[in-house]
Design a protein around this motif. Sequence first.
Motif: not given
Length: 102
Positions: A33-62
Motif C-alpha cells: 500500500i503506497k500513499v502519495t501526498a504533497t508537502g502541504n498534506k494533500h493526499v494525491s494518490a493511493i495505490h494498493i497492490e491487487e494481490e493484497l486487495y484480493k487477499s486481505a479482509d476489509k478491516e486489515e486493508l483499512e
Amino acid sequence: MFDKLLQVQQQAEEIKKRLDAVTVYGEAEGGKIKVTATGNKHVSAIHIEEELYKSADKEELEELLAVAVNKAIEQAENVHQSEMQALSQNMLGGLGNLFGGQ
C-alpha cells in the motif's frame, strides 16, 4: 515595517507553492500500500497492490491504509515544519534589522 510584513507574506506564499510541488510517500505492508501526498498534506494518490486487495479482509486493508496515510502525512509535516522554521528565522532576522540589529 510594512514592507517586511509584505515580504514575509510573499515568502509564505512561495513556500506554499513549493510545498505543493514536494511529493512525500507513506507505505505499509512492505510497499503493498503506497500513499502519495504533497508537502502541504494533500493526499494525491493511493495505490494498493491487487494481490493484497484480493487477499486481505476489509478491516486489515483499512488498518494498513491508515498506517500508510499517517506515514505520508508525517513526512509532509516534517517538510512543512522545515520550511516554516526557515521562514521564521528569516522573519526574525528581518525584524531584528527594524530595531537596530544587523
